[in-house]
Write a protein that holds these residues in place. Structure first.
Motif, short mmCIF file in Angstrom:
data_model
loop_
_atom_site.label_atom_id
_atom_site.label_comp_id
_atom_site.label_asym_id
_atom_site.label_seq_id
_atom_site.Cartn_x
_atom_site.Cartn_y
_atom_site.Cartn_z
N ARG A 1 30.48 11.78 25.14
CA ARG A 1 30.59 11.04 23.87
C ARG A 1 32.04 10.82 23.48
O ARG A 1 32.40 9.75 22.98
CB ARG A 1 29.83 11.76 22.77
CG ARG A 1 28.34 11.68 22.93
CD ARG A 1 27.63 12.28 21.76
NE ARG A 1 26.19 12.22 21.95
CZ ARG A 1 25.32 12.64 21.05
NH1 ARG A 1 25.73 13.14 19.89
NH2 ARG A 1 24.03 12.55 21.29
N MET A 2 32.86 11.84 23.68
CA MET A 2 34.29 11.70 23.37
C MET A 2 34.89 10.57 24.21
O MET A 2 35.61 9.71 23.68
CB MET A 2 35.03 13.01 23.66
CG MET A 2 34.77 14.11 22.66
SD MET A 2 35.62 13.90 21.08
CE MET A 2 37.32 14.21 21.55
N ALA A 3 34.59 10.56 25.51
CA ALA A 3 35.14 9.53 26.41
C ALA A 3 34.62 8.15 26.06
O ALA A 3 35.37 7.17 26.09
CB ALA A 3 34.81 9.87 27.86
N GLU A 4 33.35 8.05 25.70
CA GLU A 4 32.77 6.76 25.34
C GLU A 4 33.39 6.23 24.04
O GLU A 4 33.61 5.03 23.90
CB GLU A 4 31.26 6.87 25.18
CG GLU A 4 30.52 7.05 26.49
CD GLU A 4 29.04 7.37 26.30
OE1 GLU A 4 28.59 7.56 25.14
OE2 GLU A 4 28.34 7.46 27.32
N GLN A 5 33.64 7.12 23.10
CA GLN A 5 34.17 6.70 21.81
C GLN A 5 35.65 6.37 21.86
O GLN A 5 36.10 5.39 21.27
CB GLN A 5 33.91 7.79 20.76
CG GLN A 5 34.41 7.44 19.38
CD GLN A 5 33.73 6.22 18.77
OE1 GLN A 5 32.55 5.99 18.98
NE2 GLN A 5 34.49 5.42 18.04
N LYS B 1 28.12 20.61 19.05
CA LYS B 1 27.56 19.66 18.08
C LYS B 1 28.34 19.69 16.77
O LYS B 1 28.62 18.65 16.18
CB LYS B 1 26.08 19.96 17.84
CG LYS B 1 25.41 18.95 16.95
CD LYS B 1 23.93 19.21 16.83
CE LYS B 1 23.27 18.14 15.97
NZ LYS B 1 21.82 18.31 15.92
N GLU B 2 28.70 20.89 16.32
CA GLU B 2 29.50 21.01 15.10
C GLU B 2 30.86 20.35 15.27
O GLU B 2 31.34 19.65 14.37
CB GLU B 2 29.69 22.47 14.73
CG GLU B 2 28.44 23.18 14.26
CD GLU B 2 28.72 24.64 13.99
OE1 GLU B 2 28.90 24.97 12.80
OE2 GLU B 2 28.77 25.42 14.95
N VAL B 3 31.48 20.57 16.41
CA VAL B 3 32.79 19.98 16.68
C VAL B 3 32.67 18.46 16.72
O VAL B 3 33.49 17.75 16.14
CB VAL B 3 33.40 20.53 17.99
CG1 VAL B 3 34.70 19.82 18.32
CG2 VAL B 3 33.62 22.04 17.90
N VAL C 1 34.65 15.71 14.43
CA VAL C 1 35.40 14.60 15.02
C VAL C 1 34.90 13.27 14.44
O VAL C 1 35.70 12.42 14.05
CB VAL C 1 35.29 14.60 16.56
CG1 VAL C 1 35.84 13.31 17.16
CG2 VAL C 1 36.01 15.81 17.15
N CYS C 2 33.59 13.12 14.36
CA CYS C 2 33.01 11.88 13.82
C CYS C 2 33.44 11.64 12.38
O CYS C 2 33.79 10.52 12.02
CB CYS C 2 31.49 11.93 13.90
SG CYS C 2 30.85 11.79 15.57
N SER C 3 33.44 12.68 11.60
CA SER C 3 33.83 12.56 10.20
C SER C 3 35.31 12.22 10.06
O SER C 3 35.68 11.29 9.33
CB SER C 3 33.52 13.87 9.48
OG SER C 3 33.96 13.83 8.15
N ARG D 1 26.71 6.02 16.45
CA ARG D 1 27.31 6.70 17.61
C ARG D 1 27.40 8.21 17.42
O ARG D 1 27.90 8.91 18.30
CB ARG D 1 28.71 6.16 17.87
CG ARG D 1 28.67 4.74 18.37
CD ARG D 1 30.03 4.36 18.80
NE ARG D 1 30.01 3.02 19.38
CZ ARG D 1 31.05 2.46 19.91
NH1 ARG D 1 32.20 3.10 19.95
NH2 ARG D 1 30.96 1.26 20.42
N ARG D 2 26.95 8.69 16.29
CA ARG D 2 27.09 10.13 15.99
C ARG D 2 26.04 10.94 16.64
O ARG D 2 25.06 10.97 16.86
CB ARG D 2 27.08 10.37 14.50
CG ARG D 2 28.32 9.82 13.86
CD ARG D 2 28.38 10.09 12.40
NE ARG D 2 29.58 9.49 11.86
CZ ARG D 2 30.17 9.90 10.77
NH1 ARG D 2 29.69 10.88 10.09
NH2 ARG D 2 31.26 9.30 10.36
#
Length: 64
Positions: free
Chosen positions: A9-13, A47-49, A53-55, A63-64
């Motif tokens: 998810r990090m790489a995609e975002q 998941k918490e991290v 990051v999303c916030s 995407r969250r």
């Protein structure tokens, strides 16, 4: 959330290069003054991290 899903998810975002740099260098007060790598190493749930990051980075809800 598995770590593999988190990093995907990090790489995609953010793109693979920036995701790694962000995770290594960006200190967030929401993670107790830690980077992503430090928070994960300290035992934070992926998941918490990801939610932090999303916030912080205003990741769109879909995407969250």
């Amino acid at each position: 959330m598995r770590l593999t899903v988190f990093w995907q998810r990090m790489a995609e975002q953010f793109g693979p290069g920036y995701a790694e740099m962000f995770a290594r260098d960006h200190v967030m007060s929401e993670l107790g003054g830690r980077t992503v790598h430090e928070a994960l190493a300290a035992g934070w749930d992926a998941k918490e991290v990801w939610q932090v990051v999303c916030s912080v980075m205003d990741v769109p809800r879909e995407r969250r």
